[in-house]
Design a protein around this motif. Structure first.
Motif, PDB file in Angstrom:
ATOM      1  N   VAL A 170      12.917  27.191 -44.671  1.00 44.73           N
ATOM      2  CA  VAL A 170      11.707  27.812 -44.121  1.00 44.73           C
ATOM      3  C   VAL A 170      11.188  27.095 -42.881  1.00 44.73           C
ATOM      4  CG1 VAL A 170      11.018  28.813 -46.330  1.00 44.73           C
ATOM      5  CG2 VAL A 170      10.223  26.531 -45.738  1.00 44.73           C
ATOM      6  N   ASP A 171      11.570  25.828 -42.683  1.00 44.43           N
ATOM      7  CA  ASP A 171      11.075  25.086 -41.516  1.00 44.43           C
ATOM      8  C   ASP A 171      12.118  24.931 -40.409  1.00 44.43           C
ATOM      9  OD1 ASP A 171       8.550  24.639 -42.642  1.00 44.43           O
ATOM     10  OD2 ASP A 171       9.206  22.824 -43.673  1.00 44.43           O
ATOM     11  N   ILE A 172      13.309  25.481 -40.594  1.00 49.06           N
ATOM     12  CA  ILE A 172      14.407  25.219 -39.665  1.00 49.06           C
ATOM     13  C   ILE A 172      14.140  25.795 -38.274  1.00 49.06           C
ATOM     14  CG2 ILE A 172      15.781  27.283 -40.165  1.00 49.06           C
ATOM     15  CD1 ILE A 172      17.169  23.680 -39.844  1.00 49.06           C
ATOM     16  N   ASP A 173      13.230  26.770 -38.180  1.00 48.49           N
ATOM     17  CA  ASP A 173      12.912  27.390 -36.888  1.00 48.49           C
ATOM     18  C   ASP A 173      11.587  26.900 -36.320  1.00 48.49           C
ATOM     19  OD1 ASP A 173      11.392  28.588 -38.877  1.00 48.49           O
ATOM     20  OD2 ASP A 173      11.431  30.581 -37.960  1.00 48.49           O
ATOM     21  N   LYS A 174      11.049  25.816 -36.865  1.00 50.10           N
ATOM     22  CA  LYS A 174       9.718  25.371 -36.454  1.00 50.10           C
ATOM     23  C   LYS A 174       9.749  24.292 -35.371  1.00 50.10           C
ATOM     24  CE  LYS A 174       7.157  27.197 -40.200  1.00 50.10           C
ATOM     25  NZ  LYS A 174       8.219  27.936 -40.823  1.00 50.10           N
ATOM     26  N   GLY A 175      10.910  24.018 -34.802  1.00 47.39           N
ATOM     27  CA  GLY A 175      10.996  23.022 -33.738  1.00 47.39           C
ATOM     28  C   GLY A 175      10.893  21.594 -34.221  1.00 47.39           C
ATOM     29  N   ILE A 176      11.103  21.356 -35.493  1.00 45.09           N
ATOM     30  CA  ILE A 176      11.037  20.007 -36.047  1.00 45.09           C
ATOM     31  C   ILE A 176      12.303  19.246 -35.641  1.00 45.09           C
ATOM     32  CG2 ILE A 176      11.025  18.653 -38.190  1.00 45.09           C
ATOM     33  CD1 ILE A 176       9.485  21.017 -39.463  1.00 45.09           C
ATOM     34  N   PRO A 177      12.174  18.096 -34.993  1.00 46.77           N
ATOM     35  CA  PRO A 177      13.372  17.378 -34.558  1.00 46.77           C
ATOM     36  C   PRO A 177      14.143  16.799 -35.743  1.00 46.77           C
ATOM     37  CG  PRO A 177      11.415  16.070 -34.128  1.00 46.77           C
ATOM     38  CD  PRO A 177      10.933  17.413 -34.591  1.00 46.77           C
ATOM     39  N   SER A 178      15.464  16.831 -35.622  1.00 45.03           N
ATOM     40  CA  SER A 178      16.346  16.206 -36.610  1.00 45.03           C
ATOM     41  C   SER A 178      16.618  14.771 -36.167  1.00 45.03           C
ATOM     42  CB  SER A 178      17.670  16.974 -36.699  1.00 45.03           C
ATOM     43  OG  SER A 178      18.698  16.152 -37.208  1.00 45.03           O
ATOM     44  N   ALA A 179      16.348  13.815 -37.058  1.00 48.49           N
ATOM     45  CA  ALA A 179      16.583  12.412 -36.710  1.00 48.49           C
ATOM     46  C   ALA A 179      18.053  12.163 -36.385  1.00 48.49           C
ATOM     47  CB  ALA A 179      16.127  11.510 -37.852  1.00 48.49           C
ATOM     48  N   ILE A 180      18.954  12.867 -37.071  1.00 47.06           N
ATOM     49  CA  ILE A 180      20.391  12.682 -36.810  1.00 47.06           C
ATOM     50  C   ILE A 180      20.742  13.156 -35.408  1.00 47.06           C
ATOM     51  CG2 ILE A 180      22.718  13.420 -37.462  1.00 47.06           C
ATOM     52  CD1 ILE A 180      21.794  13.464 -40.361  1.00 47.06           C
ATOM     53  N   LYS A 181      20.220  14.320 -35.035  1.00 47.94           N
ATOM     54  CA  LYS A 181      20.521  14.838 -33.697  1.00 47.94           C
ATOM     55  C   LYS A 181      19.873  13.978 -32.609  1.00 47.94           C
ATOM     56  CE  LYS A 181      22.421  18.007 -32.506  1.00 47.94           C
ATOM     57  NZ  LYS A 181      23.829  18.163 -32.057  1.00 47.94           N
ATOM     58  N   VAL A 182      18.663  13.495 -32.836  1.00 48.33           N
ATOM     59  CA  VAL A 182      18.011  12.609 -31.856  1.00 48.33           C
ATOM     60  C   VAL A 182      18.839  11.347 -31.668  1.00 48.33           C
ATOM     61  CG1 VAL A 182      15.972  11.204 -31.384  1.00 48.33           C
ATOM     62  CG2 VAL A 182      15.694  13.520 -32.303  1.00 48.33           C
ATOM     63  N   LEU A 183      19.285  10.759 -32.773  1.00 51.70           N
ATOM     64  CA  LEU A 183      20.118   9.565 -32.702  1.00 51.70           C
ATOM     65  C   LEU A 183      21.429   9.848 -31.982  1.00 51.70           C
ATOM     66  CD1 LEU A 183      20.748   6.609 -33.609  1.00 51.70           C
ATOM     67  CD2 LEU A 183      21.736   7.605 -35.683  1.00 51.70           C
ATOM     68  N   GLY A 184      22.075  10.947 -32.372  1.00 54.01           N
ATOM     69  CA  GLY A 184      23.357  11.296 -31.763  1.00 54.01           C
ATOM     70  C   GLY A 184      23.256  11.539 -30.273  1.00 54.01           C
ATOM     71  N   GLU A 185      22.185  12.223 -29.846  1.00 54.72           N
ATOM     72  CA  GLU A 185      22.010  12.501 -28.422  1.00 54.72           C
ATOM     73  C   GLU A 185      21.793  11.203 -27.639  1.00 54.72           C
ATOM     74  OE1 GLU A 185      22.622  15.454 -27.054  1.00 54.72           O
ATOM     75  OE2 GLU A 185      23.136  15.962 -29.112  1.00 54.72           O
ATOM     76  N   TYR A 186      21.039  10.280 -28.230  1.00 53.99           N
ATOM     77  CA  TYR A 186      20.802   8.998 -27.551  1.00 53.99           C
ATOM     78  C   TYR A 186      22.134   8.259 -27.349  1.00 53.99           C
ATOM     79  CZ  TYR A 186      19.133   4.256 -26.652  1.00 53.99           C
ATOM     80  OH  TYR A 186      18.908   3.014 -26.089  1.00 53.99           O
ATOM     81  N   LEU A 187      22.938   8.178 -28.394  1.00 58.03           N
ATOM     82  CA  LEU A 187      24.207   7.452 -28.288  1.00 58.03           C
ATOM     83  C   LEU A 187      25.145   8.143 -27.295  1.00 58.03           C
ATOM     84  CD1 LEU A 187      24.840   6.600 -32.051  1.00 58.03           C
ATOM     85  CD2 LEU A 187      23.784   5.155 -30.286  1.00 58.03           C
ATOM     86  N   HIS A 188      25.154   9.474 -27.333  1.00 59.52           N
ATOM     87  CA  HIS A 188      26.027  10.219 -26.414  1.00 59.52           C
ATOM     88  C   HIS A 188      25.594  10.014 -24.962  1.00 59.52           C
ATOM     89  CE1 HIS A 188      28.584  13.491 -24.974  1.00 59.52           C
ATOM     90  NE2 HIS A 188      27.537  13.951 -24.313  1.00 59.52           N
ATOM     91  N   GLU A 189      24.295  10.139 -24.721  1.00 61.97           N
ATOM     92  CA  GLU A 189      23.787  10.031 -23.348  1.00 61.97           C
ATOM     93  C   GLU A 189      23.949   8.618 -22.788  1.00 61.97           C
ATOM     94  OE1 GLU A 189      19.794  11.429 -23.465  1.00 61.97           O
ATOM     95  OE2 GLU A 189      20.378  13.492 -23.974  1.00 61.97           O
ATOM     96  N   HIS A 190      23.934   7.613 -23.666  1.00 60.55           N
ATOM     97  CA  HIS A 190      24.086   6.231 -23.211  1.00 60.55           C
ATOM     98  C   HIS A 190      25.532   5.759 -23.288  1.00 60.55           C
ATOM     99  CE1 HIS A 190      19.718   6.409 -23.668  1.00 60.55           C
ATOM    100  NE2 HIS A 190      19.650   5.345 -22.892  1.00 60.55           N
ATOM    101  N   GLN A 191      26.433   6.712 -23.512  1.00 66.26           N
ATOM    102  CA  GLN A 191      27.885   6.470 -23.498  1.00 66.26           C
ATOM    103  C   GLN A 191      28.290   5.359 -24.469  1.00 66.26           C
ATOM    104  OE1 GLN A 191      28.533   5.833 -19.252  1.00 66.26           O
ATOM    105  NE2 GLN A 191      28.965   8.016 -18.973  1.00 66.26           N
ATOM    106  N   VAL A 192      27.593   5.358 -25.627  1.00 69.25           N
ATOM    107  CA  VAL A 192      27.973   4.432 -26.695  1.00 69.25           C
ATOM    108  C   VAL A 192      29.170   5.014 -27.429  1.00 69.25           C
ATOM    109  CG1 VAL A 192      27.242   3.350 -28.860  1.00 69.25           C
ATOM    110  CG2 VAL A 192      25.617   3.583 -26.945  1.00 69.25           C
ATOM    111  N   THR A 193      30.218   4.238 -27.581  1.00 71.06           N
ATOM    112  CA  THR A 193      31.450   4.735 -28.219  1.00 71.06           C
ATOM    113  C   THR A 193      31.858   3.899 -29.435  1.00 71.06           C
ATOM    114  OG1 THR A 193      32.825   3.388 -26.747  1.00 71.06           O
ATOM    115  CG2 THR A 193      32.321   5.652 -26.044  1.00 71.06           C
TER     116      THR A 193
END
Length: 430
Positions: free
Chosen positions: A188-211
């Protein structure tokens, strides 16, 4: 404080997280027997209660999603809303159980079906086989007052696992953490714009080219939008805090997963959230929650997701799409705890329920919900029974922000009482 709220307060002091709710089962069985109800408990711990010649079955589940400090609950009331300090409240679905307790106090001739382990895959509902006698079932697991639910999403948990191995790493070592996001219900909340901690973490690592990924522990429950995610990484360049992401340099020099770069890329590419909108119903049509990712000390990776769709074909499509996605990263994939959608169905019973809702709230609306209700599973077992679902207003279930509107509880209970009376009168006329 009303009797229903007092009953609910009693329930909050009896631990009943999914899979470990035996103390509440024993309490409810004793409560019903003391009030003269016949009681049956099946092998998966569903509870069936009945008295007299019932014409209506009320249904709810008695387990809860335990988040934060739960099952240790300290409740408080603020501006007409009940909450729990630093914990999920369990109003989903404990408030329905409290209503049932009040009806048992009144000696109502009803059937009650209390299902086990709903929050971890509708396990109890899938095994229900009691001899139900009523022509109608009213589910009390909906979360918006004045709405009558006549359909729900189907769902399946999709898990992916693989064995990696550790190799020497290089560079700085950091703990990268996303903690204390609001979380929420993965349906019921999946469309409410609530950020996913996993996706936030993943985007940070990807954008900072952490491998180089040494370890990851992220997410809480399959049916909750992740509120916390922590990874230990190594990086050739310095990392710094940004909004939502806190970085702490460590003195350790751990080994890293040989396919850590692929795992980070997988998180980056995974399409968490709504995949399609149902314009007719005004709710998501297809969604998937990237719920949990863990890596153990031996390099075993486990990814847990929950997919939902409003019909069987679309659920199969998202399942196969997800399976193929994980396969490209070398994961072994399993589909678990699948449950059917409940196709929207308007009947004489849903019309009766809608009329009683209208009489109390001054408005009514028939709806479908992008979450699993047990009606879909149970309806397949009892094809001649008619179903509807209502409930009081609950916000942010499956999270430490969960709250229930107490005025809504009282008014919803009034609707339930009127439905009981109307069904009884209808059956007498027939």
């Amino acid at each position: 404080m009303s009797s229903i709220i007092e009953h609910f307060q009693t329930l909050t002091q009896i631990p009943h997280c999914s899979k470990i709710a035996d103390r509440l089962l024993e309490f409810l069985v004793a409560f019903a027997e003391e009030r003269g109800y016949e009681v049956e408990v099946d092998d998966v711990k569903n509870i069936y209660l009945s008295k007299g010649r019932p014409t209506l079955c009320l249904q709810a589940h008695y387990d809860m999603v335990c988040m934060g400090k739960a099952p240790v609950l300290e409740t408080y009331i603020e501006d007409g809303w009940m909450k729990a300090k630093g914990a999920s409240l369990g109003a989903d679905n404990g408030m329905a159980i409290a209503m049932m307790m009040q009806l048992m106090d009144e000696g109502q001739e009803l059937e009650f079906l209390l299902t086990a382990d709903e929050e971890v895959g509708l396990i109890g509902a899938n095994e229900v086989a009691f001899d139900l006698k009523s022509p109608y079932m009213l589910n009390l697991d909906s979360e918006d007052e004045a709405e009558v639910y006549i359909g729900c999403a189907g769902g399946v948990d999709i898990t992916a696992s693989k064995q990696d191995n550790y190799v020497d790493g290089s560079g700085y070592c950091y703990e990268v953490a996303v903690k204390g996001l609001v979380g929420g219900h993965s349906g019921v909340d999946i469309d409410k714009g609530i950020p996913s901690a996993i996706k936030v973490l993943g985007e940070y690592l990807h954008e900072h080219q952490v491998t180089q990924l040494a370890s990851i522990y992220a997410g809480e429950r399959r049916n909750s939008i992740p509120a916390n995610a922590v990874a230990i990484v190594r990086s050739a360049s310095k990392l710094e805090n940004i909004a939502l992401v806190k970085v702490r340099e460590l003195t350790e020099r751990p080994k890293v997963l040989s396919e850590g770069e692929k795992t980070i890329e997988m998180i980056h590419r995974f399409k968490h959230g709504v995949h399609a909108q149902n314009e007719e119903l005004g709710i998501p049509d297809v969604s998937i929650n990237l719920a949990i990712i863990t890596a153990d000390e031996k390099g075993g990776l486990l990814v847990e997701t929950s997919a939902r769709a409003m019909d069987a074909v679309k659920l199969e499509d998202i399942s196969q799409e997800t399976l193929a996605f994980f396969n490209t990263y070398g994961f072994h994939v399993k589909l678990e705890d699948k449950y059917p959608a409940w196709k929207p169905d308007i009947s004489d019973f849903t019309n009766l329920v809608s009329q009683e809702v209208q009489s109390v709230f001054g408005k009514t609306k028939m709806m479908a919900i992008h979450a699993g209700l047990e009606c879909g599973v149970i309806a397949e077992k009892y094809p001649d029974m008619k179903f509807a679902s209502i409930g009081p207003t609950i916000r942010y279930p499956h999270s430490t922000r969960e709250m229930v509107n107490l005025e809504s509880v009282e008014r919803t209970f009034k609707v339930v009482k009127q439905i009981i009376r109307s069904v009884s009168e209808e059956q007498k006329r027939d």
